[in-house]
Motif scaffolding. Structure first.
Motif, PDB file in Angstrom:
ATOM      1  N   MET A 198       0.841  -1.223   0.000  1.00  0.00           N
ATOM      2  CA  MET A 198       0.000   0.000   0.000  1.00  0.00           C
ATOM      3  C   MET A 198       0.862   1.253   0.000  1.00  0.00           C
ATOM      4  SD  MET A 198      -3.107  -0.837  -0.042  1.00  0.00           S
ATOM      5  CE  MET A 198      -3.575  -2.496  -0.413  1.00  0.00           C
ATOM      6  N   HIS A 199       2.060   1.066  -0.482  1.00  0.00           N
ATOM      7  CA  HIS A 199       3.017   2.150  -0.316  1.00  0.00           C
ATOM      8  C   HIS A 199       2.965   3.171  -1.430  1.00  0.00           C
ATOM      9  CE1 HIS A 199       5.260  -0.052  -3.349  1.00  0.00           C
ATOM     10  NE2 HIS A 199       5.100  -1.126  -2.611  1.00  0.00           N
ATOM     11  N   PHE A 258       0.562   4.953  -4.916  1.00  0.00           N
ATOM     12  CA  PHE A 258      -0.705   5.174  -5.585  1.00  0.00           C
ATOM     13  C   PHE A 258      -1.086   3.991  -6.478  1.00  0.00           C
ATOM     14  CE2 PHE A 258      -3.793   8.286  -7.093  1.00  0.00           C
ATOM     15  CZ  PHE A 258      -4.177   7.751  -8.302  1.00  0.00           C
ATOM     16  N   ARG A 282      -2.049   0.824  -4.486  1.00  0.00           N
ATOM     17  CA  ARG A 282      -3.383   0.886  -3.876  1.00  0.00           C
ATOM     18  C   ARG A 282      -4.466   0.806  -4.949  1.00  0.00           C
ATOM     19  NH1 ARG A 282      -0.662   4.743  -0.843  1.00  0.00           N
ATOM     20  NH2 ARG A 282      -1.482   6.480  -2.057  1.00  0.00           N
ATOM     21  N   ALA A 283      -4.249   1.486  -6.073  1.00  0.00           N
ATOM     22  CA  ALA A 283      -5.255   1.449  -7.135  1.00  0.00           C
ATOM     23  C   ALA A 283      -5.431   0.027  -7.655  1.00  0.00           C
ATOM     24  CB  ALA A 283      -4.849   2.390  -8.278  1.00  0.00           C
ATOM     25  N   ALA A 287      -4.775  -2.797  -6.027  1.00  0.00           N
ATOM     26  CA  ALA A 287      -5.408  -3.642  -5.012  1.00  0.00           C
ATOM     27  C   ALA A 287      -6.912  -3.384  -4.958  1.00  0.00           C
ATOM     28  CB  ALA A 287      -4.782  -3.375  -3.641  1.00  0.00           C
ATOM     29  N   LEU A 288      -7.286  -2.115  -5.046  1.00  0.00           N
ATOM     30  CA  LEU A 288      -8.705  -1.775  -5.006  1.00  0.00           C
ATOM     31  C   LEU A 288      -9.444  -2.339  -6.201  1.00  0.00           C
ATOM     32  CD1 LEU A 288     -10.263   1.527  -3.932  1.00  0.00           C
ATOM     33  CD2 LEU A 288     -10.943   0.574  -6.092  1.00  0.00           C
ATOM     34  N   PHE A 312      -9.808  -6.188  -5.936  1.00  0.00           N
ATOM     35  CA  PHE A 312     -10.796  -6.572  -4.929  1.00  0.00           C
ATOM     36  C   PHE A 312     -12.208  -6.239  -5.390  1.00  0.00           C
ATOM     37  CE2 PHE A 312     -11.716  -8.307  -1.026  1.00  0.00           C
ATOM     38  CZ  PHE A 312     -12.456  -7.472  -0.204  1.00  0.00           C
ATOM     39  N   ALA A 313     -12.359  -5.073  -6.034  1.00  0.00           N
ATOM     40  CA  ALA A 313     -13.688  -4.668  -6.504  1.00  0.00           C
ATOM     41  C   ALA A 313     -14.222  -5.650  -7.539  1.00  0.00           C
ATOM     42  CB  ALA A 313     -13.635  -3.254  -7.091  1.00  0.00           C
ATOM     43  N   VAL A 314     -13.373  -6.084  -8.450  1.00  0.00           N
ATOM     44  CA  VAL A 314     -13.834  -7.007  -9.491  1.00  0.00           C
ATOM     45  C   VAL A 314     -14.137  -8.380  -8.896  1.00  0.00           C
ATOM     46  CG1 VAL A 314     -13.144  -8.203 -11.591  1.00  0.00           C
ATOM     47  CG2 VAL A 314     -12.729  -5.783 -11.373  1.00  0.00           C
ATOM     48  N   ILE A 324     -15.225  -8.959  -5.849  1.00  0.00           N
ATOM     49  CA  ILE A 324     -16.514  -8.838  -5.174  1.00  0.00           C
ATOM     50  C   ILE A 324     -17.640  -8.815  -6.194  1.00  0.00           C
ATOM     51  CG2 ILE A 324     -17.935  -7.312  -3.782  1.00  0.00           C
ATOM     52  CD1 ILE A 324     -15.605  -6.540  -2.224  1.00  0.00           C
ATOM     53  N   MET A 360       2.575   7.908   2.366  1.00  0.00           N
ATOM     54  CA  MET A 360       1.825   7.367   3.522  1.00  0.00           C
ATOM     55  C   MET A 360       2.767   6.698   4.494  1.00  0.00           C
ATOM     56  SD  MET A 360      -1.542   5.413   2.292  1.00  0.00           S
ATOM     57  CE  MET A 360      -2.760   6.156   1.245  1.00  0.00           C
ATOM     58  N   GLN A 369      -0.964   3.191   5.731  1.00  0.00           N
ATOM     59  CA  GLN A 369      -1.150   2.141   4.730  1.00  0.00           C
ATOM     60  C   GLN A 369      -2.109   1.078   5.237  1.00  0.00           C
ATOM     61  OE1 GLN A 369       2.543   0.582   3.230  1.00  0.00           O
ATOM     62  NE2 GLN A 369       3.473   2.622   3.236  1.00  0.00           N
ATOM     63  N   MET A 396     -10.400   0.329   2.477  1.00  0.00           N
ATOM     64  CA  MET A 396     -10.763  -0.107   1.130  1.00  0.00           C
ATOM     65  C   MET A 396     -11.617  -1.369   1.199  1.00  0.00           C
ATOM     66  SD  MET A 396      -9.060  -2.156  -1.869  1.00  0.00           S
ATOM     67  CE  MET A 396      -7.816  -2.842  -0.970  1.00  0.00           C
ATOM     68  N   LEU A 433     -15.642  -1.407   0.263  1.00  0.00           N
ATOM     69  CA  LEU A 433     -16.112  -2.160  -0.906  1.00  0.00           C
ATOM     70  C   LEU A 433     -17.138  -3.199  -0.497  1.00  0.00           C
ATOM     71  CD1 LEU A 433     -12.964  -2.700  -3.142  1.00  0.00           C
ATOM     72  CD2 LEU A 433     -14.942  -1.283  -3.580  1.00  0.00           C
ATOM     73  N   ALA A 451     -20.987  -3.389  -1.738  1.00  0.00           N
ATOM     74  CA  ALA A 451     -21.545  -4.580  -2.394  1.00  0.00           C
ATOM     75  C   ALA A 451     -22.831  -5.025  -1.722  1.00  0.00           C
ATOM     76  CB  ALA A 451     -20.516  -5.710  -2.371  1.00  0.00           C
ATOM     77  N   TYR A 511     -23.213  -0.100  -6.895  1.00  0.00           N
ATOM     78  CA  TYR A 511     -21.881  -0.664  -6.677  1.00  0.00           C
ATOM     79  C   TYR A 511     -20.827   0.175  -7.363  1.00  0.00           C
ATOM     80  CZ  TYR A 511     -18.123  -4.040  -6.348  1.00  0.00           C
ATOM     81  OH  TYR A 511     -16.929  -4.649  -6.076  1.00  0.00           O
ATOM     82  N   VAL A 549     -17.656   1.930  -5.591  1.00  0.00           N
ATOM     83  CA  VAL A 549     -16.252   1.766  -5.989  1.00  0.00           C
ATOM     84  C   VAL A 549     -15.610   3.126  -6.209  1.00  0.00           C
ATOM     85  CG1 VAL A 549     -14.743   0.905  -7.813  1.00  0.00           C
ATOM     86  CG2 VAL A 549     -16.555  -0.529  -6.956  1.00  0.00           C
ATOM     87  N   THR A 596      -9.513   6.134  -0.509  1.00  0.00           N
ATOM     88  CA  THR A 596      -8.350   5.328  -0.093  1.00  0.00           C
ATOM     89  C   THR A 596      -7.143   5.412  -1.014  1.00  0.00           C
ATOM     90  OG1 THR A 596      -9.129   3.376  -1.277  1.00  0.00           O
ATOM     91  CG2 THR A 596      -9.849   3.626   1.000  1.00  0.00           C
ATOM     92  N   VAL A 597      -7.315   5.838  -2.242  1.00  0.00           N
ATOM     93  CA  VAL A 597      -6.156   5.773  -3.148  1.00  0.00           C
ATOM     94  C   VAL A 597      -5.258   7.018  -3.085  1.00  0.00           C
ATOM     95  CG1 VAL A 597      -5.467   5.572  -5.560  1.00  0.00           C
ATOM     96  CG2 VAL A 597      -7.210   4.086  -4.665  1.00  0.00           C
TER      97      VAL A 597
END
Lengths: 167, 91
Positions: free
Chosen positions: A1-2, A4, A7-8, A10-11, A14-16, A18, B1, B6, B13, B17, B21, B41, B45, B52-53
């Motif tokens: 998570m260090h 941008f 983090r983008a 990872a998000l 995870f979003a896909v 879910i 960060m 972090q 995040m 999410l 959902a 959803y 997102v 968070t980003v």
């Protein structure tokens, strides 16, 4: 998570993931819908009934199809594909299935219908077995989902019979 | 960060999410609208991305203590000992 980008990424992953689970659960929820479709088919007229030059029987029918498929639609339904097939047995084949008509029903409003047409596809036998033949008319449907599993089922209507001689 | 930031970003995040959902699914199922579920959803997102980003200040409340440059000069990097055995001749 260090960073941008980290983090983008990872998000997004995870979003896909879910999203995939949500679609799977949405498809699973289709199992709980109460489906009570109904249909009736009437043969209004045998237009003609001939033996073709190459030896196969062919018949042309005028059908009156009434159906209420509204209960098949769920929140996860994209469209319903329905078709009518004539089913009968011959000495050569234990099951002959000839599709006579089909339709794509895109919305629940169009799912309760009444239609009178001659057969959309030709009713041709493999041979000349159709004289005096008893057959079933079956309305099949495929409920095509927005995501997930497709359900298919049918209603069998029996008691139809072709004439004993060509016309 | 910083490190705490972090960890917070990752937890936020995941929680956001999941909540998006669940809310989206319940809303879509009860209104029998697949489109509603997808829109809620997607909105969730988007909001989670905004929270968070980017490198917001509240992720940097426990900043790392870097050494002062003048401090660093007082503690020089140790020299790597060069061993003569390593220089074996390859001809």
């Amino acid at each position: 998570m260090h960073s941008f980008g980290y983090r983008a990424n990872a998000l997004l992953t995870f979003a896909v993931t879910i999203l995939a689970f949500m679609c799977a659960i949405a498809s699973f929820s289709d199992n709980f819908s109460n489906q009570t479709p109904s249909a009736q088919i009437q043969i209004l007229n045998i237009n003609w009934f001939q033996k073709q030059p190459h030896g196969n029987d062919e018949v042309s029918l005028t059908l009156n199809i009434t159906a209420d498929l509204q209960s098949l639609f769920t929140w996860n339904t994209k469209q319903v594909f329905a078709f009518v097939a004539a089913e009968y047995k011959t000495s050569k084949n234990s099951l002959n299935q000839v599709s006579l008509w089909d339709a794509i029903i895109p919305e629940i409003e169009h799912a309760k219908f009444w239609i009178q047409i001659s057969n959309k596809y030709r009713f041709i036998d493999q041979g000349h077995n159709l004289r005096g033949k008893d057959f079933n008319l079956t309305l099949h449907w495929h409920v095509m989902p927005k995501t997930g599993k497709m359900f298919a089922d049918k209603i069998v209507m029996s008691g139809y019979r072709l004439p004993d001689a060509y016309r | 960060m910083d490190w705490q930031g972090q960890k917070l970003a990752e937890q936020l995040m995941q929680i956001l999410l999941l909540i998006a959902a669940v809310v989206a699914f319940v809303a879509g199922y009860t209104t029998a609208s697949f489109r509603t579920m997808m829109l809620i959803y997607a909105g969730g997102v988007g909001v989670t991305t905004l929270i968070t980003v980017p490198n917001w200040p509240f992720f940097n409340r426990h900043p790392l203590k870097w050494l002062d440059p003048s401090e660093a000069e007082k503690h020089p990097k140790p020299e790597v000992a060069v061993s003569s055995k390593k220089k074996s001749s390859k001809k």
